[in-house]
Design an enzyme around this catalytic site. Structure first.
Site, PDB file in Angstrom:
ATOM      1  N   ASP A 147      30.540  30.106  29.115  1.00  8.50           N
ATOM      2  CA  ASP A 147      30.806  30.817  30.164  1.00  8.50           C
ATOM      3  C   ASP A 147      32.051  31.523  30.036  1.00  8.50           C
ATOM      4  O   ASP A 147      33.220  31.002  29.855  1.00  8.50           O
ATOM      5  CB  ASP A 147      30.748  29.963  31.590  1.00  8.50           C
ATOM      6  CG  ASP A 147      30.835  30.718  32.496  1.00  8.50           C
ATOM      7  OD1 ASP A 147      30.841  32.102  32.618  1.00  8.50           O
ATOM      8  OD2 ASP A 147      30.782  30.438  33.718  1.00  8.50           O
ATOM      9  N   SER A 190      29.537  30.287  41.157  1.00 10.48           N
ATOM     10  CA  SER A 190      30.244  31.390  40.950  1.00 10.48           C
ATOM     11  C   SER A 190      30.795  32.016  42.005  1.00 10.48           C
ATOM     12  O   SER A 190      31.740  31.423  42.542  1.00 10.48           O
ATOM     13  CB  SER A 190      29.146  32.789  40.457  1.00 10.48           C
ATOM     14  OG  SER A 190      29.754  33.625  39.946  1.00 10.48           O
ATOM     15  N   HIS A 204      26.959  30.634  31.891  1.00  9.39           N
ATOM     16  CA  HIS A 204      27.057  30.816  33.238  1.00  9.39           C
ATOM     17  C   HIS A 204      25.718  30.484  34.180  1.00  9.39           C
ATOM     18  O   HIS A 204      24.704  30.912  33.731  1.00  9.39           O
ATOM     19  CB  HIS A 204      27.469  32.291  33.716  1.00  9.39           C
ATOM     20  CG  HIS A 204      28.097  32.320  34.672  1.00  9.39           C
ATOM     21  ND1 HIS A 204      29.238  31.904  35.501  1.00  9.39           N
ATOM     22  CD2 HIS A 204      27.618  33.031  35.881  1.00  9.39           C
ATOM     23  CE1 HIS A 204      29.332  32.225  36.820  1.00  9.39           C
ATOM     24  NE2 HIS A 204      28.456  32.954  37.171  1.00  9.39           N
TER      25      HIS A 204
END
Length: 333
Positions: free
Chosen positions: A273, A173, A305
């Site tokens: 995601d 991320s 995600h």
């Protein structure tokens, strides 16, 4: 990330004193108070009985205070050194740490399965320390690691076990975002031969990378609450009036992207995601920029995600580790 849809409350019910509501992560009040709702727990370092990985915590810099957790795998052959991975955690720039239980099992597994020495960097968090603080901490950590290349640095594990011909940056991320910005700083620095203190970056590893922008791409606009969430992350982490197309957040808008200081990138983007289109756009922007390297995108079917953090031993997470083992140990990219 997919759980946010069910957990996000109606902001109209929140106190009028709330300036930014990052839902399950954080609340920032107008009087300056910060309430972190997750990512504050820590676990001690030590020997992991399942993988045999040994971890310990080190201080990189006393001021500003910067620490890291190191992971040493059990499979060390005499006379052979290990690839070195500087890892940056996720958490929207505002939560989590290198000492979080969220990362202990996944990084133990990564160190063991891919047989790499990991330095997991505990960078400063926004809003108390807005960007570029995390980038500056990443740079400090990178230079600290490079100071061991001659085998006489202050940390014995790096002196003894790290292969400085195989140095990688990576993370999940926003950790992928930090890794990108570190590599760009490496490539943009003058008179450095595309290296940091003589150490070159062999490659980048992005997992569910966080990049964003003012324009919607793919199906990003289908769930407005996600758009609001990502917009807020950017405003909190980068409060200066740079906008959502600041090249640090949206590399596709960066005219200097071709200077990226590495030759290989592997990018994992889960099928479900909301940020997956940004991973694909990143590769397209690199190719268009004239960057002379090889970028691979791996779309992980059926996953959301940071799927590997939520379920570190699922089939797709273990398959990712096997791909990374090949990536880190490929001597002829």
């Amino acid at each position: 990330m997919h759980q946010l849809i069910n957990k996000m409350g109606d902001q109209k019910g929140s106190s009028d004193e709330i300036l930014h509501n990052l839902f399950t992560l954080m609340k920032i009040y107008k009087d300056g108070r910060v309430e972190r709702l997750s990512g504050t727990d820590v676990v001690p370092a030590g020997l992991d009985a399942e993988t045999g990985v040994l971890s310990k915590d080190v201080v990189i810099s006393p001021e500003p205070k910067l620490s890291a957790r190191l992971y040493l795998p059990p499979k060390i052959s005499a006379g052979r050194k290990l690839p070195l991975l500087l890892y940056f955690h996720g958490g929207a720039f505002v939560v989590e740490s290198a000492f979080s239980p969220t990362y202990m099992k996944p990084l133990n597994l990564l160190a063991a399965e891919a047989n790499v020495l990991i330095v997991s960097v505990d960078f400063r968090l926004a809003p108390e320390h807005p960007l570029p603080a995390a980038y500056d901490d990443g740079w400090t950590a990178l230079k600290w690691a490079a100071s061991h290349a001659a085998g006489d640095g202050g940390e014995e594990w790096l002196n003894e076990y790290a292969d400085f011909d195989r140095v990688f940056l990576g993370g999940d991320s926003v950790g992928a975002n930090i890794s990108h910005n570190m590599a760009l700083r490496v490539g943009s620095s003058e008179n450095n031969n595309n290296s940091v203190d003589g150490v070159k970056i062999n490659g980048l590893f992005f997992n569910c990378p966080f990049f964003w922008g003012a324009e919607r791409i793919g199906d990003e606009g289908d769930i407005p609450i996600f758009v609001s969430f990502f917009d807020t992350i950017c405003r909190v982490a980068l409060p200066e009036p740079a906008g959502l197309d600041d090249p640090r957040i949206n590399p596709s808008k960066d005219p200097e992207l071709a200077k990226l200081g590495c030759k290989r990138i592997i990018i994992f983007v889960p099928e479900k995601d909301p940020l997956k289109h940004r991973g694909w756009l990143y590769k397209e922007a690199l190719v268009s920029s004239g960057w002379r390297g090889a970028a691979q995108v791996v779309e992980v079917k059926g996953e959301h995600h940071i799927f590997n953090l939520n379920n570190p031993t699922c089939d797709n997470a273990m398959a990712m580790l096997k791909k990374l083992a090949t990536f880190f140990h490929d001597h002829n990219p």
